[in-house]
Scaffold this motif. Sequence first.
Motif, mmCIF file in Angstrom:
data_model
loop_
_atom_site.group_PDB
_atom_site.id
_atom_site.type_symbol
_atom_site.label_atom_id
_atom_site.label_comp_id
_atom_site.label_asym_id
_atom_site.label_seq_id
_atom_site.Cartn_x
_atom_site.Cartn_y
_atom_site.Cartn_z
ATOM 1 N N SER A 1 112.908 22.497 104.843
ATOM 2 C CA SER A 1 111.930 22.539 103.544
ATOM 3 C C SER A 1 111.501 23.795 103.229
ATOM 4 O O SER A 1 110.720 24.169 102.327
ATOM 5 N N THR B 1 110.260 23.859 108.520
ATOM 6 C CA THR B 1 109.014 24.381 108.464
ATOM 7 C C THR B 1 108.123 23.229 109.310
ATOM 8 O O THR B 1 108.548 22.278 109.497
ATOM 9 N N PRO B 2 106.855 23.393 109.663
ATOM 10 C CA PRO B 2 105.809 22.501 110.173
ATOM 11 C C PRO B 2 105.663 21.325 109.567
ATOM 12 O O PRO B 2 105.608 20.233 110.159
ATOM 13 N N GLN B 3 105.939 21.544 108.023
ATOM 14 C CA GLN B 3 105.711 20.299 107.198
ATOM 15 C C GLN B 3 107.266 19.301 107.270
ATOM 16 O O GLN B 3 106.868 18.194 107.238
ATOM 17 N N ALA B 4 108.175 19.836 107.372
ATOM 18 C CA ALA B 4 109.457 19.087 107.383
ATOM 19 C C ALA B 4 110.618 19.827 107.771
ATOM 20 O O ALA B 4 110.559 21.250 107.533
#
Length: 234
Positions: free
Chosen positions: A215, A209-212
């Motif tokens: 994830s 995901t863009p976050q990690a």
Amino acid sequence: MAPRIGVVTFPGSLDDRDAQRAIRLAGAEPVALWHAAHDLHGVDAIVLPGGFSYGDYLRPGAIAAISPIMTEVITAANAGMPVLGICNGFQVLVEAHLLPGGLIRNANQQFVRRDQRLIVENNRTAWTSEFAEGEEIVIPLKNGDGGYIANNETLKRLEGEGLIAFRYSGVNPNGSLADIAGLTNERGNVVGLMPHPEHAVEPGFGPDTPQAMRSGLDGLRFFTGAVKVLAQRV
């Protein structure tokens, strides 16, 4: 008491343990069900997992659809029990006529493995109730026989009655007609899809995901949604 969700193991099932883990993470009790049995052990819902049941002989899902346990699954589904078919499980649901149409070899004749974007088309089922209609989610996909087909009359009915549960977004990985990735029955208790939500339920093991990295948890909502629906029935 936590709902009890059965996971059927056929010869050649690969993702039955993954489905059991997803069910446990969602707060329910997984119950192992054997293909040769005629006993659902009092479960509240059923998952038909991914894999290559009976080696995919004849057609993927064709032999599993007439296995002893499917007599009980079909009866339970027709009585309203929530049933989720994942990949090979979707093929079994189609071969058992719990969902319409058919699934054939991918258009490129190759096995496809990717993190697949999906559009949620129907959030009014036991398995999609935690999604928003029109929401885009990412679910891992891995199949060689995922091309959805149906005649024009069936396709019109699926569109008109809102029975398409998911469509592929961005890329159609297998040539499915109308970009169909998953279906529901009219009652909303039976859902089948080619991608694997059980592989997107735990941090560190899901899609990026863009976050990690790794994830993505979009798959967990399939199971937590079903658990909430089942809890309301108690």
